[in-house]
Design a protein around this motif. Sequence first.
Motif, mmCIF file in Angstrom:
data_model
loop_
_atom_site.group_PDB
_atom_site.id
_atom_site.type_symbol
_atom_site.label_atom_id
_atom_site.label_comp_id
_atom_site.label_asym_id
_atom_site.label_seq_id
_atom_site.Cartn_x
_atom_site.Cartn_y
_atom_site.Cartn_z
ATOM 1 N N CYS A 21 12.005 13.862 2.957
ATOM 2 C CA CYS A 21 11.001 12.945 2.425
ATOM 3 C C CYS A 21 11.237 12.799 0.911
ATOM 4 C CB CYS A 21 9.611 13.513 2.699
ATOM 5 S SG CYS A 21 8.304 12.746 1.725
ATOM 6 N N TRP A 23 9.297 11.915 -1.305
ATOM 7 C CA TRP A 23 8.112 12.248 -2.101
ATOM 8 C C TRP A 23 7.978 13.751 -2.304
ATOM 9 C CZ3 TRP A 23 6.069 7.997 -4.068
ATOM 10 C CH2 TRP A 23 6.184 6.809 -3.367
ATOM 11 N N CYS A 24 8.179 14.518 -1.207
ATOM 12 C CA CYS A 24 7.912 15.954 -1.333
ATOM 13 C C CYS A 24 9.106 16.811 -0.945
ATOM 14 C CB CYS A 24 6.686 16.334 -0.496
ATOM 15 S SG CYS A 24 6.990 16.330 1.287
ATOM 16 N N SER A 26 10.214 17.417 2.056
ATOM 17 C CA SER A 26 10.077 18.027 3.377
ATOM 18 C C SER A 26 11.051 17.412 4.391
ATOM 19 C CB SER A 26 8.637 17.825 3.870
ATOM 20 O OG SER A 26 8.573 18.061 5.258
ATOM 21 N N CYS A 43 5.986 11.077 6.597
ATOM 22 C CA CYS A 43 6.203 12.500 6.375
ATOM 23 C C CYS A 43 5.035 13.282 6.965
ATOM 24 C CB CYS A 43 6.309 12.769 4.882
ATOM 25 S SG CYS A 43 6.415 14.515 4.497
ATOM 26 N N CYS A 46 3.359 15.500 3.725
ATOM 27 C CA CYS A 46 2.522 14.879 2.688
ATOM 28 C C CYS A 46 1.856 13.595 3.173
ATOM 29 C CB CYS A 46 3.329 14.634 1.415
ATOM 30 S SG CYS A 46 4.540 13.291 1.542
HETATM 31 ZN ZN LIG Z 1 6.574 14.230 2.164
#
Ligand SMILES: [Zn+2]
Length: 331
Positions: A21, A23-24, A26, A43, A46
């Motif tokens: 992901c 963004w995070c 993961s 995701c 998040c």
């Molecule tokens: Zn994420």
Amino acid sequence: MKHFNKNIIDLYRKVLQVKTCPWCGSEHFIKHAKYHYTYRYKCKSCNRTFLPSTGTCIHYIHKKVQFYDYANVLKNEGLLSLSTMCKKFDIAPLTSFDWRHKLIMSIPRNDKFLGNEVIGYNLQFNFSRKGRKGILNPLSSIKAKGLLTDEKYKSQVFSLSNSKELVSKLVTVGEVKLQDIERTIAKNICLTKNLSFNQEIHGLTEFAKKKRFNLIDTTKKSLDNKKNIFKNNFSSLNLEFKVLINKIKKGVATKYLPLYCNYFVTFYSKKFSPFAKKIINQKFTWAFYTLTEQFYKEFILNYTEMNYAKPTKRKWKTSNKYYFKKEMFPY
Ligand SMILES: [Zn+2]
């Protein structure tokens, strides 16, 4: 769909990969919905959604087809002037500037060890705040005082090569100290046995002592024939880079200099390939693009004696929300 042609569809289907992901970071995500020729993912850590292109250099580019062709000009023809590119692609100067920076920003920092025998070259550029509004050209007052040759105002670029691989990095502005070497090129030369260099640099001498390798001053000591040819070729390559920056581009802001160093070495090694899997899948590009000013500020304040002034005003909402490793940024 005018923003998608075969090249772009292939890019989404065959080249762009989704491994984590953006963004995070993961690895737990699922297909969320169909999106044109690809999927939107969600995701599970998040809860945010993303596309295979999220975070890459093509993220938020509306004219994707032109962007793709623009990148190929940069790959095949090198740096053409902004105005040439504006005419060629019918885009505004700021767009052309942004596209170029996004593309060259996706080249990852090269921290690879270069081996036992390395040759190095110190290139100096005038410290430049080109493009910062409301600042008097710092060089005009320096010129008046006759200080232009003063090392204090020089952006110090170090290029390194082992004959196969090229690395070029902005080390600092002004005097090069041990800590500047440790922060920038240490990994490239940490186990090197012989480093031939074209200048005597205090910080580099200290580093060589600490790591116990031979630092050979090529201005004083002659090299054997084979090494000498290599040294001369390497010097001309670096001088070519200097001419490119100073003449064709009429100077680059120090803020962007590390990006051009990266572009230069990949272009000349014929390795600049903006849509190669390992380049286009660098999902840090958007974060770095939007955080460049902040990173530049930290660089100027922490590692140089220059003043930080007149920050650029452009802001992006999502800058800090992306997952990235700051060490990948080339300062
Ligand atoms: Zn994420």
